[in-house]
Motif scaffolding. Structure first.
Motif, PDB file in Angstrom:
ATOM      1  N   VAL A 164       0.217  -6.547   4.914  1.00  0.00           N
ATOM      2  CA  VAL A 164      -1.022  -5.945   4.415  1.00  0.00           C
ATOM      3  C   VAL A 164      -2.237  -6.768   4.823  1.00  0.00           C
ATOM      4  CG1 VAL A 164      -2.314  -5.520   2.271  1.00  0.00           C
ATOM      5  CG2 VAL A 164       0.033  -4.682   2.508  1.00  0.00           C
ATOM      6  N   ARG A 165      -2.092  -8.083   4.892  1.00  0.00           N
ATOM      7  CA  ARG A 165      -3.200  -8.942   5.338  1.00  0.00           C
ATOM      8  C   ARG A 165      -3.506  -8.718   6.821  1.00  0.00           C
ATOM      9  NH1 ARG A 165      -1.246 -14.747   4.036  1.00  0.00           N
ATOM     10  NH2 ARG A 165      -3.226 -15.303   5.061  1.00  0.00           N
ATOM     11  N   LYS A 184       1.454   3.475   7.028  1.00  0.00           N
ATOM     12  CA  LYS A 184       2.513   3.901   6.117  1.00  0.00           C
ATOM     13  C   LYS A 184       3.442   2.724   5.850  1.00  0.00           C
ATOM     14  CE  LYS A 184       5.860   5.868   9.474  1.00  0.00           C
ATOM     15  NZ  LYS A 184       7.056   5.088   9.136  1.00  0.00           N
ATOM     16  N   THR A 185       4.106   2.758   4.723  1.00  0.00           N
ATOM     17  CA  THR A 185       5.151   1.773   4.491  1.00  0.00           C
ATOM     18  C   THR A 185       6.319   2.080   5.411  1.00  0.00           C
ATOM     19  OG1 THR A 185       6.329   3.035   2.783  1.00  0.00           O
ATOM     20  CG2 THR A 185       4.497   1.631   2.045  1.00  0.00           C
ATOM     21  N   SER A 266       9.618   6.058   3.434  1.00  0.00           N
ATOM     22  CA  SER A 266       8.483   5.633   4.248  1.00  0.00           C
ATOM     23  C   SER A 266       7.281   6.478   3.858  1.00  0.00           C
ATOM     24  CB  SER A 266       8.804   5.790   5.734  1.00  0.00           C
ATOM     25  OG  SER A 266       7.737   5.345   6.537  1.00  0.00           O
ATOM     26  N   ALA A 267       6.302   5.846   3.210  1.00  0.00           N
ATOM     27  CA  ALA A 267       5.228   6.581   2.558  1.00  0.00           C
ATOM     28  C   ALA A 267       3.890   6.416   3.267  1.00  0.00           C
ATOM     29  CB  ALA A 267       5.079   6.104   1.113  1.00  0.00           C
ATOM     30  N   PRO A 268       3.279   7.507   3.726  1.00  0.00           N
ATOM     31  CA  PRO A 268       1.908   7.425   4.241  1.00  0.00           C
ATOM     32  C   PRO A 268       0.960   6.912   3.168  1.00  0.00           C
ATOM     33  CG  PRO A 268       2.934   9.492   4.890  1.00  0.00           C
ATOM     34  CD  PRO A 268       3.849   8.853   3.887  1.00  0.00           C
ATOM     35  N   LEU A 274      -3.783  -0.116   0.343  1.00  0.00           N
ATOM     36  CA  LEU A 274      -2.807  -1.065   0.861  1.00  0.00           C
ATOM     37  C   LEU A 274      -2.578  -2.236  -0.080  1.00  0.00           C
ATOM     38  CD1 LEU A 274      -3.581  -1.406   4.689  1.00  0.00           C
ATOM     39  CD2 LEU A 274      -1.734  -0.135   3.588  1.00  0.00           C
ATOM     40  N   THR A 275      -3.633  -2.731  -0.694  1.00  0.00           N
ATOM     41  CA  THR A 275      -3.510  -3.937  -1.514  1.00  0.00           C
ATOM     42  C   THR A 275      -3.054  -3.657  -2.939  1.00  0.00           C
ATOM     43  OG1 THR A 275      -5.860  -3.814  -2.103  1.00  0.00           O
ATOM     44  CG2 THR A 275      -5.268  -5.156  -0.177  1.00  0.00           C
ATOM     45  N   VAL A 276      -2.882  -2.398  -3.292  1.00  0.00           N
ATOM     46  CA  VAL A 276      -2.528  -2.089  -4.690  1.00  0.00           C
ATOM     47  C   VAL A 276      -1.191  -1.373  -4.805  1.00  0.00           C
ATOM     48  CG1 VAL A 276      -4.913  -2.062  -5.456  1.00  0.00           C
ATOM     49  CG2 VAL A 276      -3.875   0.065  -4.637  1.00  0.00           C
TER      50      VAL A 276
END
Length: 356
Positions: A164-165, A184-185, A266-268, A274-276
């Motif tokens: 995420v960073r 996405k994850t 796998s989630a869009p 992103l940070t939460v």
């Protein structure tokens, strides 16, 4: 007396009848999720999963026995696993399951499943498919990638928060090149960023563009990012896996289910979340509600009138890297034939010439 077998269930999938055999077979024991649950999950995100796969040659990752403790995925060197990749259309597929012919690096070809309707997804899920691996091409031109797929792969000692960073810097570089990406994850610890590209680029060009992007991100985050192919050189950093843009290398589609005990998907994502969020927030049980609330965040990638960006700025960056920094091509995966311009494919610690 033998136990009574649960009868098959027939589902109406947009006008097609899809038969689900052994619907109560447990696929994810830790969650009590059955095969029917998995099929119904895919139908609940139907517009999203179909958009991710539509007209794309797709490898099926099949877990017909479920994701039980100790289950293994077969590999090129060990075919004894409990699950496997299906690269050719299975025998006995119904007539509505269409195919696309693709060529592997070896020169061999295969007719892969090419989803054209949601019933194909349900049919594949009945066969134990959890993860769909679509090529970054459409069947009308299987030599021309229409997406860059940027894989932010955490190495030992790093995790999703480190990816995420890195992601905003990836986006920063894309913006400087006049491009936008959609995150996405991976469904695991990683993060993917997809970028629609046009008009027509080759796999070699798309891979070269991804290498250039990875090198620029590495320059900006040298302690956090690496493009080194050899694991012994990566350290505790996020590896930008440029070889995911090589021919016959694929990334799990949006909405695919991953073979882990939690049945994550796998989630869009939206950039501002992103940070939460965390990968475990999105699984077979939670994703249907999210999809109902936010819809398909990856819809712009598949829209007929959606964006398509030129990768020429990244190719220009690659040229500058070669001219100004002496950066040449990077190694291909080991199963590939030697590629033009590729450096010696030898693990650094075993490279006798390098040692001297």
């Amino acid at each position: 007396m033998a136990p009574t077998k649960t009868p098959a269930v027939e589902l109406d999938v947009r006008g097609r009848t899809v038969r689900v055999s052994s619907p109560d077979r447990v696929v994810f024991p830790a969650r009590g999720i059955t095969k029917l649950d998995v099929v119904e999950y895919f139908l609940s995100v139907g517009d999203g999963i179909l958009a991710a796969l539509l007209d794309r040659p797709t490898t099926l990752e099949r877990w017909p026995k479920g994701v039980f403790e100790g289950a293994r995925l077969a590999t090129r060197t060990d075919s004894s696993g409990d699950a496997f990749y299906q690269k050719r259309i299975p025998q006995g597929a119904p007539p509505y399951v269409e195919t696309a012919r693709i060529a592997f690096p070896s020169g061999r070809t295969a007719d892969e499943v090419c989803p054209t309707e949601l019933a194909v997804v349900a049919w594949a899920a009945n066969l134990g498919t959890l993860t769909f691996h679509p090529w970054p091409v459409r069947r009308d031109d299987v030599e021309a990638p229409d997406q860059l797929r940027i894989d932010l792969d955490p190495q030992p000692g790093t995790d999703f928060s480190d990816a995420v960073r890195v992601a905003p810097v990836v986006r920063e570089v894309l913006h400087e090149c006049g491009m936008e990406g959609w995150p996405k994850t991976s469904g695991g610890r990683g993060l993917h960023v997809f970028v629609p590209i046009a008009p027509r680029w080759t796999f070699t060009q798309a891979r070269r563009a991804t290498i250039a992007l990875g090198r620029e991100v590495e320059r900006r985050l040298p302690d956090l990012v690496t493009v080194h192919w050899w694991k012994e050189e990566r350290g505790r950093r996020i590896f930008i896996d440029y070889n995911q843009m090589a021919r016959d290398r694929t990334i799990a589609s949006a909405y695919s289910v991953r073979a882990n005990p939690r049945a994550t998907v796998s989630a869009p994502l939206a950039w501002d979340e992103l940070t939460v969020v965390a990968p475990d927030d999105f699984d077979v049980t939670t994703m249907p509600g999210r999809f109902a609330d936010v819809g398909d965040l990856f819809a712009p990638l598949s829209a007929v009138d959606g964006p398509g960006y030129s990768i020429q700025p990244l190719l220009d960056m690659a040229d500058r890297d070669e001219r100004d920094h002496g950066h040449e091509d990077l190694p291909y995966p080991p199963e590939y034939p030697k590629m033009p311009g590729e450096p010696k494919r030898v693990q650094p610690s075993k490279d006798r010439d390098r040692a001297h």
